[in-house]
Design a protein around this motif. Structure first.
Motif, mmCIF file in Angstrom:
data_model
loop_
_atom_site.group_PDB
_atom_site.id
_atom_site.type_symbol
_atom_site.label_atom_id
_atom_site.label_comp_id
_atom_site.label_asym_id
_atom_site.label_seq_id
_atom_site.Cartn_x
_atom_site.Cartn_y
_atom_site.Cartn_z
ATOM 1 N N ARG A 117 0.838 -1.189 0.000
ATOM 2 C CA ARG A 117 0.000 0.000 0.000
ATOM 3 C C ARG A 117 0.882 1.253 0.000
ATOM 4 O O ARG A 117 1.956 1.267 0.601
ATOM 5 N N ASP A 119 2.470 4.575 1.040
ATOM 6 C CA ASP A 119 2.699 5.237 2.319
ATOM 7 C C ASP A 119 3.266 6.631 2.049
ATOM 8 O O ASP A 119 4.434 6.771 1.668
ATOM 9 N N PRO A 148 -0.639 -4.171 4.399
ATOM 10 C CA PRO A 148 -0.759 -2.887 5.109
ATOM 11 C C PRO A 148 0.611 -2.288 5.365
ATOM 12 O O PRO A 148 1.637 -2.920 5.114
ATOM 13 N N GLU A 231 -15.773 0.787 5.714
ATOM 14 C CA GLU A 231 -15.544 0.887 7.160
ATOM 15 C C GLU A 231 -16.205 -0.272 7.901
ATOM 16 O O GLU A 231 -15.630 -0.815 8.852
ATOM 17 N N LEU A 234 -14.057 -3.381 7.704
ATOM 18 C CA LEU A 234 -12.884 -3.338 8.580
ATOM 19 C C LEU A 234 -13.264 -3.548 10.036
ATOM 20 O O LEU A 234 -12.529 -4.204 10.792
ATOM 21 N N THR A 266 -11.636 2.730 0.487
ATOM 22 C CA THR A 266 -11.499 2.736 1.948
ATOM 23 C C THR A 266 -10.605 1.606 2.423
ATOM 24 O O THR A 266 -9.690 1.802 3.233
ATOM 25 N N HIS A 269 -6.870 1.967 1.445
ATOM 26 C CA HIS A 269 -6.168 3.052 2.140
ATOM 27 C C HIS A 269 -6.057 2.832 3.641
ATOM 28 O O HIS A 269 -5.139 3.349 4.281
ATOM 29 N N GLU A 270 -6.998 2.078 4.224
ATOM 30 C CA GLU A 270 -7.093 2.054 5.684
ATOM 31 C C GLU A 270 -6.975 0.677 6.335
ATOM 32 O O GLU A 270 -6.829 0.598 7.551
ATOM 33 N N PRO A 272 -5.950 -2.460 8.256
ATOM 34 C CA PRO A 272 -4.786 -2.802 9.058
ATOM 35 C C PRO A 272 -4.338 -4.248 8.869
ATOM 36 O O PRO A 272 -3.436 -4.720 9.560
#
Length: 279
Positions: A117, A119, A148, A231, A234, A266, A269-270, A272
Motif C-alpha cells: 500500500r 505510504d 498494510p 468501514e 474493517l 477505503t 487506504h485504511e 490494518p
C-alpha cells in the motif's frame, strides 16, 4: 486442494519492502511455489548537458533513469533475505518504462501477486506511483494480496473474511483465495443487501461453491447495507480477528485518472490487515 505455483512480489527501495518480501516468502514456502521479486519503480528525469555550437551554453535535454540509490536499497533488502535460510527466491527488475504496465505484464504469468500500500510518509518509496497497487490490480486481472503499512504478516491465515457480491470482481477474488480458504480454520462470508430474499439465495449459492471446493465451516454474516461498506468491513474483520480480507477491487480509469469504488478505496487506504483483491 487448490495450489499456488507462482508468487510475484513487488520490491522497491522503501521501508516496507522487507515486510512485504517476508510475507511473500512465507506464502511461497507454504505452497512450495516459485517466488519472484520484481523491482519496479518509476524513472526520474535528469538533465544531460549537451553543448550547443555557437551559443557557449549547454542545453539540457531530459533523460529518464532509475534512481541507483533506490535500486541499491531494494537489492540489499533482497540479498539479506535471500542470504538467510528459507525458501528460495529470484530477483527480476524493470529497467525502463512504465512500472505499472511492466509489473502487470509479469503478473499475467503468476498465480498471486503481493503488493504494498502507498505510504505518503515513506520518502524512500517516492519513486513508486501512489496508485501502483490498484493500477496493477486493474491492469493485470491477477489476484493480489495488498499488504498494510508496517508488519504485513498474517501467519497461516487461519481466519479469513470474504466480502461477497455477485460480481465478476468478487468471484475472481474468491477463486484466487481458494488455496488459502481451503486451509483456513475459520471462513466468514459477509453480504449486505436491502433484499433479504435475494441475499439468502446469493449466500446459499456461494456457500455451495465453497463446499464443492472443500471449504468447510463457513459462518455467514448478512443484513442491510451499511452506510459505509468499507468501514463496516474493517470493523467486522477486527471483531472476528481476521488475518485476511478477501474482496473484489472495483474501479476504472477515466481520462488517465484511476477511479475506485468507495469500499475498495477505503479498504486499500485504511485496512490494518492484508487484503486479497482481484478485478
Amino acid at each position: 486442494m487448490e495450489e499456488l505455483r507462482s508468487v510475484l512480489v513487488h520490491i522497491d527501495g522503501g521501508s516496507h519492502a522487507a515486510a512485504r518480501l517476508t510475507l511473500a516468502r512465507a506464502l511461497a514456502a507454504r505452497f512450495e511455489a516459485r517466488l519472484s521479486a520484481l523491482f519496479a519503480v518509476a524513472p526520474h528525469f535528469v538533465p544531460v548537458p549537451v553543448p550547443v555550437p555557437g551559443l557557449g551554453l549547454p542545453a539540457a535535454p531530459l533523460l529518464d533513469e532509475i534512481d541507483p540509490a533506490a535500486r541499491r536499497r531494494a537489492r540489499a533488502c533482497f540479498d539479506r533475505l535471500a542470504g538467510a535460510s528459507g525458501w528460495p527466491l529470484q530477483w527480476e527488475e524493470v529497467v525502463n518504462g512504465d512500472p505499472v504496465a511492466a509489473f502487470a505484464r509479469h503478473g499475467l504469468h503468476a498465480d498471486l501477486m503481493v503488493l504494498g500500500r502507498h505510504d505518503p510518509q515513506d520518502a524512500a518509496a517516492r519513486d513508486v506511483p501512489r496508485d501502483f497497487a490498484e493500477s496493477v490490480l486493474l491492469a493485470s486481472g491477477t489476484p493480489a494480496i495488498v499488504t498494510p503499512r508496517g508488519d504485513a504478516g498474517f501467519g497461516e491465515a487461519a481466519c479469513i473474511l470474504v466480502a461477497w457480491r455477485p460480481t465478476r470482481e468478487a468471484a475472481n477474488a474468491l477463486k484466487g483465495a481458494l488455496p488459502l480458504l481451503q486451509r483456513a480454520q475459520e471462513v466468514h462470508l459477509v453480504n449486505w443487501s436491502e433484499d433479504a430474499a435475494t441475499q439468502g439465495e446469493c449466500l446459499d449459492a456461494v456457500s455451495e461453491f465453497l463446499r464443492l471446493h472443500a471449504v468447510e465451516g463457513i459462518a455467514r454474516h448478512e443484513g442491510p447495507a451499511p452506510a459505509n461498506t468499507g468501514e463496516a468491513l474493517l470493523v467486522l474483520a477486527e471483531g472476528l480477528g481476521a488475518d485476511l480480507l478477501v474482496m473484489g477491487c472495483y474501479g476504472h480509469t477515466r481520462a488517465r485518472e484511476l477511479v475506485l469504488g468507495g469500499a475498495s478505496r477505503t479498504v486499500l487506504h485504511e485496512a490494518p490487515l492484508p487484503v486479497l483483491m482481484a478485478h
